[in-house]
Design a protein around this motif. Structure first.
Motif, PDB file in Angstrom:
ATOM      1  N   THR A   1       0.868  -1.171   0.000  1.00  0.00           N
ATOM      2  CA  THR A   1       0.000   0.000   0.000  1.00  0.00           C
ATOM      3  C   THR A   1       0.904   1.220   0.000  1.00  0.00           C
ATOM      4  O   THR A   1       1.798   1.327   0.836  1.00  0.00           O
TER       5      THR A   1
ATOM      6  N   VAL B   1      -2.687 -11.925   1.523  1.00  0.00           N
ATOM      7  CA  VAL B   1      -3.844 -12.780   1.246  1.00  0.00           C
ATOM      8  C   VAL B   1      -4.488 -12.402  -0.092  1.00  0.00           C
ATOM      9  O   VAL B   1      -4.854 -13.266  -0.881  1.00  0.00           O
ATOM     10  N   LYS B   2      -4.602 -11.102  -0.360  1.00  0.00           N
ATOM     11  CA  LYS B   2      -5.149 -10.637  -1.645  1.00  0.00           C
ATOM     12  C   LYS B   2      -4.295 -11.157  -2.800  1.00  0.00           C
ATOM     13  O   LYS B   2      -4.821 -11.541  -3.857  1.00  0.00           O
TER      14      LYS B   2
ATOM     15  N   SER C   1       0.688  -5.470   4.539  1.00  0.00           N
ATOM     16  CA  SER C   1      -0.054  -6.072   5.645  1.00  0.00           C
ATOM     17  C   SER C   1      -0.342  -7.535   5.312  1.00  0.00           C
ATOM     18  O   SER C   1      -0.167  -7.979   4.165  1.00  0.00           O
ATOM     19  N   ARG C   2      -0.813  -8.270   6.303  1.00  0.00           N
ATOM     20  CA  ARG C   2      -1.209  -9.653   6.063  1.00  0.00           C
ATOM     21  C   ARG C   2      -2.277  -9.707   4.974  1.00  0.00           C
ATOM     22  O   ARG C   2      -2.267 -10.585   4.119  1.00  0.00           O
ATOM     23  N   GLN C   3      -3.199  -8.758   5.027  1.00  0.00           N
ATOM     24  CA  GLN C   3      -4.279  -8.745   4.042  1.00  0.00           C
ATOM     25  C   GLN C   3      -3.747  -8.549   2.621  1.00  0.00           C
ATOM     26  O   GLN C   3      -4.273  -9.131   1.676  1.00  0.00           O
ATOM     27  N   ASP C   4      -2.697  -7.749   2.458  1.00  0.00           N
ATOM     28  CA  ASP C   4      -2.095  -7.564   1.136  1.00  0.00           C
ATOM     29  C   ASP C   4      -1.587  -8.898   0.590  1.00  0.00           C
ATOM     30  O   ASP C   4      -1.738  -9.191  -0.599  1.00  0.00           O
TER      31      ASP C   4
ATOM     32  N   LYS D   1       1.745  -8.106  12.105  1.00  0.00           N
ATOM     33  CA  LYS D   1       0.671  -8.028  11.119  1.00  0.00           C
ATOM     34  C   LYS D   1       0.976  -7.121   9.941  1.00  0.00           C
ATOM     35  O   LYS D   1       0.231  -7.099   8.976  1.00  0.00           O
ATOM     36  N   ARG D   2       2.050  -6.356  10.035  1.00  0.00           N
ATOM     37  CA  ARG D   2       2.379  -5.433   8.955  1.00  0.00           C
ATOM     38  C   ARG D   2       3.883  -5.186   8.945  1.00  0.00           C
ATOM     39  O   ARG D   2       4.524  -5.219  10.000  1.00  0.00           O
TER      40      ARG D   2
END
Length: 151
Positions: free
Chosen positions: A8, A144-145, A139-142, A123-124
């Motif tokens: 990001t 996973v995406k 981040s973890r979400q990045d 987490k980041r």
């Protein structure tokens, strides 16, 4: 894939003098779990996470110690107690932030960033340039995406 491919950019940040309440509002209003702390030049100084903010409510855990003949001998956890007490009494981002932040560069492989997150239980991972200036965050979400894109 590299950090620059999934990070990001234009990361939301706070300055060291930002009051704790404002940091908490940023986390809640933007639905994020942590925010980098940068100086006026954009250099990464630390990060404030929800876990750091929990110290304000939970208070510091007492270190392990023995009482022998009226004297208390602390044998474990004194440094953790000092760190948690500092966060408990914090008034701004600089006083509550975690200063020892794992960082990566834009050309770091995503797999390496994932290993850092797993091994360090974070987490980041902020992405910084050679001068220590924040240029992004993964981040973890990045990650996973990214897995969804590969499918």
């Amino acid at each position: 894939m590299l950090a620059k491919d999934i990070m990001t950019k234009g990361v939301l940040t706070v300055e060291p003098e930002t009051p704790i309440r404002e940091v908490a509002e940023i986390l809640v209003n933007h639905k994020i779990s942590g925010v980098p702390v940068v100086d006026k030049d954009g250099k990464l100084k630390g990060i404030v996470s929800e876990g750091d903010l929990l110290c304000k409510e939970a208070g510091p855990a007492l270190p392990d110690g023995l009482c022998i003949l009226g004297a208390v001998i602390i044998y474990h956890g004194f440094r953790e107690y000092q760190r948690e007490f500092r966060k408990f009494s914090a008034m701004n981002a600089a006083e509550i932030m975690t200063e020892e932040v794992e960082t990566a560069r834009e050309d770091t492989e995503v797999g390496e960033i994932a290993r850092i997150m797993r091994d360090k239980h974070i987490k980041r991972v902020p992405i910084a340039d050679d001068a220590g200036k924040l240029v992004g965050i993964v981040s973890r979400q990045d990650i996973v995406k990214m897995l969804l894109q590969d499918a």
